[in-house]
Design an enzyme around this catalytic site. Structure first.
Site, mmCIF file in Angstrom:
data_model
loop_
_atom_site.group_PDB
_atom_site.id
_atom_site.type_symbol
_atom_site.label_atom_id
_atom_site.label_comp_id
_atom_site.label_asym_id
_atom_site.label_seq_id
_atom_site.Cartn_x
_atom_site.Cartn_y
_atom_site.Cartn_z
ATOM 1 N N ASP A 1 0.812 -1.218 0.000
ATOM 2 C CA ASP A 1 0.000 0.000 0.000
ATOM 3 C C ASP A 1 0.841 1.261 0.000
ATOM 4 O O ASP A 1 1.540 1.549 0.978
ATOM 5 C CB ASP A 1 -0.901 -0.042 1.240
ATOM 6 N N ASP B 1 -10.692 4.395 -1.638
ATOM 7 C CA ASP B 1 -11.372 3.514 -0.689
ATOM 8 C C ASP B 1 -12.885 3.557 -0.862
ATOM 9 O O ASP B 1 -13.474 4.625 -1.056
ATOM 10 C CB ASP B 1 -11.017 3.911 0.745
#
Length: 509
Positions: free
Chosen positions: A270, A321
């Protein structure tokens, strides 16, 4: 004419549905007592690496499993269906699995591919972030793994249990890799062993940055010792400053060695932007680890570099997200076409984790705010688009409706289809659209999506849209029921925010 879902969008009912089990909206038929093998029909493993695959089947237990034509060095546990062992010679091996119980038997051909490609179908499993976020602990991960293994999910191909950010403590151990925070993850090796013992796989999280999004130690450092101090808080704004940076000293190899020693099977990597040098470096480190560890990039992968990145990553995030609301979901339903050319077995586009069940991001756990129709659209789109199916909910609080969404083998088979093609939009009417994809058996999978607010629409897919002509049988995949033989097109009433998901196969002449 039957449709896959016809409840209609009603804002006044949304909150009621959110606190109800939604059992009145279940479409998936209950599996019969006889064995029915499901799950992936193909699995990839690298030469000499451990095989970790489970043959899954519904039906009355106890059940026993058998296999014909197993390659030398491969073993099947007759009681659990667990496949293990190693194969050193590259190639495609055709195996025939059988499942038997007291009321019947079932069999299926399966292909084991020994070569460089893994993740030949999109991974299916769970990730801790959308329910626990920074409050994840070893105990919570294990509780969810036990819930997965004791629920019907494990009999439908769900297998990964992935730990997200904030598990990290400091560097140390045999390889000077990142060790877990002993207060929240007191025994990582024991956790990995227990999850493998349940017949599941396990994933881990990291970043090439000095500091992760959750303000824990990353894979690089500004000092050669790898010491880490979290970024101080900006007192005036009452938030942490955050240095988006890769340090001069890189400990990526150290960390991979530690993950492989523990026995991890998946890495969520990430940072932003995802760039080729770090992706390529991590790919090679994982390849040399002695284990098949999937590499999943997060987040917001730059489209301009996906042609190169997709050769090294097994999955990559196509956006930011997700949240459990219609706006967030809608932005991912009919918008993924430009990514489709890069999706293929071993390499998958990822619009983010799933938002069904009990979610909360570590703050206020609650049932998903999506209505029943929206959840059917969610599952249908993710399966049609051949993307990773990673649950973000509390598996210890699975209700009947959520289980019915996640255990429909005909819908899941569209996601796990060996051809690995991503559905694309074949027609549009204002904000509505039709997604379609070819399947390995020559049939087509189609989703008619109504993205409008408050209005049921009649939507159609024509054979011309699909490159077909003649008579075809249309099957409602959610209800697992043939709707009849159609010529030239199929039409259905689709509720607002809802979907009709069908398969189309050639009729006998």
């Amino acid at each position: 004419m039957a449709t896959a879902c016809c409840f209609g969008y009603n804002p006044a009912k949304a909150q009621l549905q959110a606190v109800d089990t939604l059992s009145n909206y279940i479409l998936t038929p209950v599996p019969g007592p006889e064995p029915r093998i499901n799950g992936a029909r193909i699995f990839g493993v690298r030469p000499g690496h451990p095989i970790l695959f489970r043959v899954t089947a519904t039906g009355t237990k106890p059940m026993t499993f058998k296999a014909k034509h197993l390659p030398k060095g491969v073993y099947l546990d007759k009681n659990t269906g667990q496949l293990s062992g190693k194969v050193t010679k590259p190639g495609r091996y055709t195996i025939e699995f059988a499942a038997n119980n007291r009321v019947g038997k079932d069999s299926r051909r399966f292909t084991l591919v020994v070569g460089e490609e893994i993740a030949l179908t999109p991974p299916m499993g769970w990730n801790s972030w959308n329910i626990y976020a920074s409050k994840v602990t070893q105990a919570l991960v294990l509780a969810n793994a036990k819930a997965m293994a004791s629920s019907p999910l494990i009999d439908h191909g769900w297998s990964y249990m992935n730990i997200d950010d904030v598990w990290q403590g400091k560097r140390g151990g045999k390889f000077h890799g990142i060790l877990p925070d002993s207060a929240t993850f007191p025994d990582m090796q024991n956790l990995v062993d227990q999850i493998h013992g349940l017949g599941l796989k396990i994933g881990i999280y990291s970043s090439p940055w000095v500091e992760t999004y959750g303000h824990h130690i990353g894979g690089s450092s500004r000092n050669k010792e790898g010491l880490f101090t979290p970024t101080p808080v900006d007192v005036k704004r009452n938030r942490k400053l955050f240095p988006y940076a890769i340090g001069e000293y890189k400990f990526w190899k150290n960390d991979v060695q530690q993950w492989a020693l523990w026995g991890f099977d998946y890495l969520k990597y990430d940072w932003n932007p995802n760039e080729l040098p770090e992706t390529k470096a991590m790919y090679h480190l994982l390849r040399e680890s002695g284990r098949d560890i999937l590499l999943s990039l997060s987040n917001s992968t730059p489209f301009k570099t996906i042609d190169s990145l997709s050769n090294y990553a097994n999955a990559w995030r196509t956006g930011g997200d997700i949240r459990d609301n219609w706006k967030s979901l809608k932005s991912r339903l009919l918008t993924q076409d430009k990514w489709a050319p890069y999706a293929r077995p071993g390499h998958w586009n990822d619009p983010d984790m799933m938002i069904v069940g009990y979610v909360g991001w570590g703050k206020s756990p609650h049932p998903s705010k999506l209505t029943a129709d929206e959840q059917y659209s969610h599952l249908s789109a993710w399966c049609l688009q051949s993307v990773p199916l990673l649950l973000g909910c509390d598996l210890t609080k699975l209700d009947k409706f959520t289980l019915s969404l996640l255990t429909n083998d005909e819908v899941l088979a569209v996601n796990q289809d060996p051809l690995g093609r991503q559905a694309t939009v074949v027609s549009r009417i204002d904000s509505c659209g039709v997604l379609a994809k070819p399947l390995f058996d020559g049939s087509k999978a189609v989703g008619l999506f109504n993205s409008t607010d408050g209005t049921t629409r009649v939507l159609s897919v024509t054979w011309a849209d699909l490159g077909l002509s003649g008579k075809y049988i249309v099957r409602d995949l959610w209800r697992q029921k043939d709707l009849g033989v159609f010529t030239d097109k199929f039409s259905a009433k689709v509720p607002a925010h809802g979907v009709v998901m069908v398969s189309i196969r050639k009729a006998q002449q």
